[in-house]
Design a protein around this motif. Sequence first.
Motif, PDB file in Angstrom:
ATOM      1  N   HIS A 181      13.883 -21.144 -35.788  1.00 40.76           N
ATOM      2  CA  HIS A 181      15.315 -21.547 -34.781  1.00 40.76           C
ATOM      3  C   HIS A 181      16.575 -21.015 -36.217  1.00 40.76           C
ATOM      4  O   HIS A 181      15.958 -21.431 -37.254  1.00 40.76           O
ATOM      5  CB  HIS A 181      15.557 -22.689 -34.972  1.00 40.76           C
ATOM      6  CG  HIS A 181      16.480 -23.357 -34.739  1.00 40.76           C
ATOM      7  ND1 HIS A 181      17.406 -23.500 -33.043  1.00 40.76           N
ATOM      8  CD2 HIS A 181      18.159 -24.554 -35.199  1.00 40.76           C
ATOM      9  CE1 HIS A 181      18.019 -23.844 -32.653  1.00 40.76           C
ATOM     10  NE2 HIS A 181      18.971 -23.977 -33.650  1.00 40.76           N
ATOM     11  N   ILE A 182      17.058 -20.294 -35.985  1.00 40.03           N
ATOM     12  CA  ILE A 182      18.759 -19.622 -36.617  1.00 40.03           C
ATOM     13  C   ILE A 182      19.310 -19.473 -36.093  1.00 40.03           C
ATOM     14  O   ILE A 182      19.993 -19.641 -34.615  1.00 40.03           O
ATOM     15  CB  ILE A 182      18.126 -18.558 -36.304  1.00 40.03           C
ATOM     16  CG1 ILE A 182      17.007 -18.347 -37.653  1.00 40.03           C
ATOM     17  CG2 ILE A 182      18.912 -17.322 -37.351  1.00 40.03           C
ATOM     18  CD1 ILE A 182      16.536 -16.614 -37.442  1.00 40.03           C
ATOM     19  N   GLY A 183      20.446 -20.454 -36.344  1.00 37.19           N
ATOM     20  CA  GLY A 183      21.517 -20.656 -36.302  1.00 37.19           C
ATOM     21  C   GLY A 183      22.438 -22.428 -35.986  1.00 37.19           C
ATOM     22  O   GLY A 183      21.007 -22.749 -34.795  1.00 37.19           O
ATOM     23  N   ASN A 184      23.317 -22.504 -35.197  1.00 40.79           N
ATOM     24  CA  ASN A 184      23.592 -23.557 -34.084  1.00 40.79           C
ATOM     25  C   ASN A 184      24.491 -23.447 -33.244  1.00 40.79           C
ATOM     26  O   ASN A 184      25.726 -23.224 -33.105  1.00 40.79           O
ATOM     27  CB  ASN A 184      24.217 -24.481 -35.552  1.00 40.79           C
ATOM     28  CG  ASN A 184      23.869 -25.576 -34.625  1.00 40.79           C
ATOM     29  OD1 ASN A 184      24.026 -25.683 -33.340  1.00 40.79           O
ATOM     30  ND2 ASN A 184      24.491 -27.344 -34.767  1.00 40.79           N
ATOM     31  N   ASP A 185      24.199 -22.315 -32.008  1.00 40.66           N
ATOM     32  CA  ASP A 185      24.413 -21.932 -31.147  1.00 40.66           C
ATOM     33  C   ASP A 185      25.571 -22.830 -30.454  1.00 40.66           C
ATOM     34  O   ASP A 185      26.680 -22.226 -30.209  1.00 40.66           O
ATOM     35  CB  ASP A 185      23.800 -21.014 -30.357  1.00 40.66           C
ATOM     36  CG  ASP A 185      23.525 -19.678 -31.212  1.00 40.66           C
ATOM     37  OD1 ASP A 185      23.680 -19.530 -32.069  1.00 40.66           O
ATOM     38  OD2 ASP A 185      22.722 -19.706 -30.141  1.00 40.66           O
ATOM     39  N   ALA A 186      25.103 -24.128 -29.790  1.00 40.59           N
ATOM     40  CA  ALA A 186      25.072 -24.641 -29.482  1.00 40.59           C
ATOM     41  C   ALA A 186      27.031 -25.407 -29.519  1.00 40.59           C
ATOM     42  O   ALA A 186      27.771 -25.438 -28.682  1.00 40.59           O
ATOM     43  CB  ALA A 186      24.525 -25.977 -28.621  1.00 40.59           C
ATOM     44  N   ALA A 187      26.210 -25.458 -30.882  1.00 45.18           N
ATOM     45  CA  ALA A 187      27.663 -26.135 -31.757  1.00 45.18           C
ATOM     46  C   ALA A 187      28.938 -25.240 -31.841  1.00 45.18           C
ATOM     47  O   ALA A 187      30.637 -25.687 -31.871  1.00 45.18           O
ATOM     48  CB  ALA A 187      27.138 -26.899 -33.303  1.00 45.18           C
ATOM     49  N   VAL A 188      28.617 -24.005 -31.746  1.00 44.11           N
ATOM     50  CA  VAL A 188      30.124 -23.005 -32.325  1.00 44.11           C
ATOM     51  C   VAL A 188      30.824 -22.686 -30.560  1.00 44.11           C
ATOM     52  O   VAL A 188      31.622 -21.587 -31.004  1.00 44.11           O
ATOM     53  CB  VAL A 188      29.924 -21.724 -33.154  1.00 44.11           C
ATOM     54  CG1 VAL A 188      29.121 -22.814 -34.064  1.00 44.11           C
ATOM     55  CG2 VAL A 188      28.470 -21.209 -32.581  1.00 44.11           C
ATOM     56  N   PHE A 189      29.683 -22.853 -29.628  1.00 46.32           N
ATOM     57  CA  PHE A 189      30.386 -21.720 -28.035  1.00 46.32           C
ATOM     58  C   PHE A 189      31.225 -22.806 -28.631  1.00 46.32           C
ATOM     59  O   PHE A 189      32.273 -21.505 -27.006  1.00 46.32           O
ATOM     60  CB  PHE A 189      29.091 -22.053 -27.306  1.00 46.32           C
ATOM     61  CG  PHE A 189      28.102 -21.068 -27.353  1.00 46.32           C
ATOM     62  CD1 PHE A 189      27.633 -21.204 -28.512  1.00 46.32           C
ATOM     63  CD2 PHE A 189      27.912 -20.604 -25.917  1.00 46.32           C
ATOM     64  CE1 PHE A 189      25.861 -19.430 -28.111  1.00 46.32           C
ATOM     65  CE2 PHE A 189      26.821 -19.595 -25.848  1.00 46.32           C
ATOM     66  CZ  PHE A 189      26.167 -18.987 -27.167  1.00 46.32           C
ATOM     67  N   HIS A 203      28.253 -24.527 -42.410  1.00 45.01           N
ATOM     68  CA  HIS A 203      29.459 -24.954 -41.416  1.00 45.01           C
ATOM     69  C   HIS A 203      29.706 -24.047 -40.658  1.00 45.01           C
ATOM     70  O   HIS A 203      30.784 -24.595 -40.804  1.00 45.01           O
ATOM     71  CB  HIS A 203      29.877 -25.385 -43.381  1.00 45.01           C
ATOM     72  CG  HIS A 203      29.434 -26.270 -43.969  1.00 45.01           C
ATOM     73  ND1 HIS A 203      28.744 -27.774 -44.084  1.00 45.01           N
ATOM     74  CD2 HIS A 203      29.357 -25.754 -45.325  1.00 45.01           C
ATOM     75  CE1 HIS A 203      28.291 -27.536 -44.956  1.00 45.01           C
ATOM     76  NE2 HIS A 203      28.134 -27.296 -46.117  1.00 45.01           N
ATOM     77  N   ALA A 204      29.377 -23.457 -39.971  1.00 44.54           N
ATOM     78  CA  ALA A 204      29.579 -22.889 -39.158  1.00 44.54           C
ATOM     79  C   ALA A 204      30.533 -23.292 -38.670  1.00 44.54           C
ATOM     80  O   ALA A 204      31.397 -22.661 -37.610  1.00 44.54           O
ATOM     81  CB  ALA A 204      28.457 -22.253 -37.687  1.00 44.54           C
ATOM     82  N   ALA A 205      29.866 -24.534 -37.138  1.00 46.93           N
ATOM     83  CA  ALA A 205      30.928 -24.655 -35.924  1.00 46.93           C
ATOM     84  C   ALA A 205      32.296 -25.663 -36.766  1.00 46.93           C
ATOM     85  O   ALA A 205      32.900 -25.368 -35.765  1.00 46.93           O
ATOM     86  CB  ALA A 205      29.949 -25.912 -35.689  1.00 46.93           C
ATOM     87  N   GLY A 206      32.351 -25.744 -37.849  1.00 44.12           N
ATOM     88  CA  GLY A 206      33.536 -26.654 -38.434  1.00 44.12           C
ATOM     89  C   GLY A 206      34.335 -25.516 -38.962  1.00 44.12           C
ATOM     90  O   GLY A 206      35.929 -25.308 -39.159  1.00 44.12           O
ATOM     91  N   PHE A 207      34.023 -24.306 -39.114  1.00 41.84           N
ATOM     92  CA  PHE A 207      34.540 -23.552 -40.004  1.00 41.84           C
ATOM     93  C   PHE A 207      35.225 -23.060 -37.739  1.00 41.84           C
ATOM     94  O   PHE A 207      36.203 -22.109 -38.528  1.00 41.84           O
ATOM     95  CB  PHE A 207      33.710 -21.890 -40.198  1.00 41.84           C
ATOM     96  CG  PHE A 207      35.159 -21.656 -40.785  1.00 41.84           C
ATOM     97  CD1 PHE A 207      35.891 -21.087 -41.931  1.00 41.84           C
ATOM     98  CD2 PHE A 207      33.922 -20.029 -40.545  1.00 41.84           C
ATOM     99  CE1 PHE A 207      36.374 -19.928 -41.775  1.00 41.84           C
ATOM    100  CE2 PHE A 207      34.976 -19.524 -41.033  1.00 41.84           C
ATOM    101  CZ  PHE A 207      36.112 -18.919 -41.518  1.00 41.84           C
TER     102      PHE A 207
END
Length: 257
Positions: free
Chosen positions: A21-29, A232-236
């Motif tokens: 599992h790489i990244g947190n796609d659902a959170a950044v979409f 912290h991709a989603a927060g960014f």
Amino acid sequence: MADAFSVDLNCDVGESFGAYHIGNDAAVFPYLSSVNIACGFHGGDPAVMRKTVKMALEQGLAIGAHPGLPDLQGFGRREIKVNTDEAYEMVVYQIGALSAFVTAEGGRMHHVKPHGALYNMAAKDERLAMAIAEAIYRVNPELRLYGLSGSALVKAGTTLGLNVAHEVFADRSYQDDGTLTPRGQQGALIDDVDQAIAQVVKMVKQGTVMSRQQVPVGIHADTICIHGDGLHAAGFARRIHETFHLEGIVITSAFKH
């Protein structure tokens, strides 16, 4: 003034594969206007591609293929000396794979953005850039090409008549020639969120970025890449989204060129 600036906000997604599992796609979409979906060479697999396409369509995002070098272990970030025929063939292959999933789900492909080392190599190598641009054009001349702002890749796309998008990076530093600082070098990634946001607002509104050597470099920002694999991709992504709203910058895949 609200419509004075418009820009696409894209993210590289669908890079998980198998048990990894790489990244947190659902959170950044929710904060994006377009996505670049891995096509199985550097990341992604058929199940992940299908799932990611469905998620993107459900949220109304523009979908692009994200073809890379055949290097799962190195995540497509290691240079491989491919010739122009090989580059052409692997790009056609990967566009075709993702396009099939998009069509099967009732969607339509919007763009192509090469990944990692392939992207950076094509930014400087005119022959490689032309091979990639030709692959896109021959598959579908209506597809948009995302490439590093001012690079050989966007120039090749323009020469062939493709609709190109000059891409800039929110969390990467730049060199005097407008190229990205190689990931292996100190300072390549900008960890300070405030610094990254200030940089990207300046790129959009003023068309310049300060290089690592403290030299202002002219740049054109049609589309901005944020990386979805950071902690912290989603927060960014949320901070950029909120800042752009305050700055009167409209986030849309139908940006003004």
